[in-house]
Design an enzyme around this catalytic site. Structure first.
Site, PDB file in Angstrom:
ATOM      1  N   ARG A 103      11.703  -6.101   4.555  1.00  0.00           N
ATOM      2  CA  ARG A 103      11.274  -4.685   4.550  1.00  0.00           C
ATOM      3  C   ARG A 103      12.473  -3.823   5.316  1.00  0.00           C
ATOM      4  NH1 ARG A 103       5.422  -2.219   4.867  1.00  0.00           N
ATOM      5  NH2 ARG A 103       5.826  -2.615   7.211  1.00  0.00           N
ATOM      6  N   ARG A 114      -9.253   0.982   9.125  1.00  0.00           N
ATOM      7  CA  ARG A 114      -9.186  -0.671   9.256  1.00  0.00           C
ATOM      8  C   ARG A 114     -10.016  -1.074   9.978  1.00  0.00           C
ATOM      9  NH1 ARG A 114      -3.034   0.453   9.233  1.00  0.00           N
ATOM     10  NH2 ARG A 114      -1.828  -1.510   9.373  1.00  0.00           N
ATOM     11  N   ARG A 154      -0.354  -9.525  12.888  1.00  0.00           N
ATOM     12  CA  ARG A 154      -0.988  -8.524  12.107  1.00  0.00           C
ATOM     13  C   ARG A 154      -1.843  -8.928  11.163  1.00  0.00           C
ATOM     14  NH1 ARG A 154       4.172  -5.324  10.302  1.00  0.00           N
ATOM     15  NH2 ARG A 154       2.732  -4.027   9.284  1.00  0.00           N
ATOM     16  N   ARG A 202      11.544  -2.010  11.120  1.00  0.00           N
ATOM     17  CA  ARG A 202      10.385  -1.683  11.895  1.00  0.00           C
ATOM     18  C   ARG A 202      10.209  -2.862  12.887  1.00  0.00           C
ATOM     19  NH1 ARG A 202       5.356   0.037   8.319  1.00  0.00           N
ATOM     20  NH2 ARG A 202       4.303  -1.277  10.114  1.00  0.00           N
ATOM     21  N   LYS A 235       0.943  -1.109   0.086  1.00  0.00           N
ATOM     22  CA  LYS A 235      -0.153   0.010  -0.162  1.00  0.00           C
ATOM     23  C   LYS A 235       0.794   1.105   0.022  1.00  0.00           C
ATOM     24  CE  LYS A 235      -2.322  -0.788   3.982  1.00  0.00           C
ATOM     25  NZ  LYS A 235      -1.784  -1.857   4.219  1.00  0.00           N
TER      26      LYS A 235
HETATM   27  P1  AMP Z   1       0.915   0.573   9.203  1.00  0.00           P
HETATM   28  O1  AMP Z   1       2.270   1.178   8.944  1.00  0.00           O
HETATM   29  O2  AMP Z   1      -0.087   0.901   8.177  1.00  0.00           O
HETATM   30  O3  AMP Z   1       1.124  -1.097   8.929  1.00  0.00           O
HETATM   31  O4  AMP Z   1       0.487   0.507  10.482  1.00  0.00           O
HETATM   32  C1  AMP Z   1       1.318   0.456  11.687  1.00  0.00           C
HETATM   33  C2  AMP Z   1       0.720   0.051  13.019  1.00  0.00           C
HETATM   34  O5  AMP Z   1       0.021   1.104  13.289  1.00  0.00           O
HETATM   35  C3  AMP Z   1      -0.529  -0.913  12.969  1.00  0.00           C
HETATM   36  O6  AMP Z   1      -0.023  -2.297  13.159  1.00  0.00           O
HETATM   37  C4  AMP Z   1      -1.545  -0.526  13.964  1.00  0.00           C
HETATM   38  O7  AMP Z   1      -1.011  -0.875  15.245  1.00  0.00           O
HETATM   39  C5  AMP Z   1      -1.319   1.045  13.951  1.00  0.00           C
HETATM   40  N1  AMP Z   1      -2.282   1.630  13.195  1.00  0.00           N
HETATM   41  C6  AMP Z   1      -2.042   2.248  11.750  1.00  0.00           C
HETATM   42  N2  AMP Z   1      -3.153   2.555  11.272  1.00  0.00           N
HETATM   43  C7  AMP Z   1      -4.262   2.187  11.951  1.00  0.00           C
HETATM   44  C8  AMP Z   1      -5.737   2.246  11.859  1.00  0.00           C
HETATM   45  N3  AMP Z   1      -6.251   2.765  10.757  1.00  0.00           N
HETATM   46  N4  AMP Z   1      -6.469   1.856  12.896  1.00  0.00           N
HETATM   47  C9  AMP Z   1      -5.758   1.312  14.102  1.00  0.00           C
HETATM   48  N5  AMP Z   1      -4.298   0.985  14.152  1.00  0.00           N
HETATM   49  C10 AMP Z   1      -3.592   1.755  13.226  1.00  0.00           C
END
Ligand code: AMP
Length: 215
Positions: free
Chosen positions: A127, A88, A170, A159, A13
């Site tokens: 990554r 999400r 996840r 990360r 994404k």
């Molecule tokens: P991402 O970089 O989008 O994979 O997000 C990393 C982490 O941030 C996720 O595993 C969640 O813990 C948190 N996170 C990001 N976006 C959201 C969202 N829209 N709702 C809830 N948690 C989020």
């Protein structure tokens, strides 16, 4: 262009969002990036989000919705936006609907990026993110032994939530809480989909993304 990018962690994404942003000049709204910036700056939001993020859990809806509401007030939203990592959950999608209708805006499309779980695990464990410019690289695509960003020379780091056990969790969270959004947006006639194949480079997915979106 007002788009949502939907897909499992590691589906690409963020990379597709970067490519769309560069080519079409729209704002890229990544809730994960906003949270990581808050974490780094040790803000109250960052500290509250950290425990959830470290475990691969979702941060509570209320915190995320407030954060997005604030982000949507920034002027650059007028030139169009891509939401990456938001919504999400169904309550987040409902909140986004209300925010956009209050602003007199509507969504053009929701792009679902489909990827097999094993491919996600392989991609995420490889990554790396640049500490300086934020660019995402894959150890699978750079010369052996690369430790710095090929674009700016910044340090590449992994990360914390890209460790295999956290990734598996996840993915479960994605299936349970986020995947139902595909049917929700399908009902609204907004869903488009691309399917990432094993040998795809980001440009291959991008070509299909543009085709799926009619760009
Ligand atoms: P991402 O970089 O989008 O994979 O997000 C990393 C982490 O941030 C996720 O595993 C969640 O813990 C948190 N996170 C990001 N976006 C959201 C969202 N829209 N709702 C809830 N948690 C989020």
């Amino acid at each position: 262009m007002r788009l949502i990018l939907l897909g499992a962690p590691g589906s690409g994404k963020g990379t597709q969002a970067d490519l769309l942003k560069t080519k079409y000049g729209v704002a890229h709204i990544s809730t994960g990036d906003i949270l990581r910036k808050n974490l780094e700056a040790k803000t109250e939001l960052g500290l509250r989000a950290k425990t959830f993020m470290d475990k691969g859990e979702l941060v509570p809806d209320a915190l995320i919705i407030d954060m997005v509401e604030e982000r949507l007030r920034v002027d650059d939203v007028a030139k169009g936006f891509l939401m990456d990592g938001f919504p999400r959950t169904i309550p987040q999608a409902e909140a986004l609907d209300s925010m956009l209708s209050a602003m007199g805006l509507n969504l053009d499309a929701v792009l679902l990026i489909k990827v097999a779980d094993e491919l996600v695990v392989r991609r995420l464990t490889n990554r790396r993110t640049c500490r300086a410019c934020g660019k995402i690289s894959s150890l699978l695509d750079v010369p052996n032994g690369t430790t710095n960003c090929l674009e700016c020379g910044g340090e590449l780091y992994q990360r914390d939530d890209d460790k295999e056990s956290v990734i598996r969790h996840r993915l479960e969270v994605y299936r349970e809480q986020t995947e139902p959004l595909a049917a929700w947006y399908e009902d609204k006639g907004l869903l488009r989909a691309v399917e990432v194949q094993e040998h795809y480079m980001p440009e291959d997915t991008f070509r299909e993304t543009e085709a799926a979106l009619g760009l």
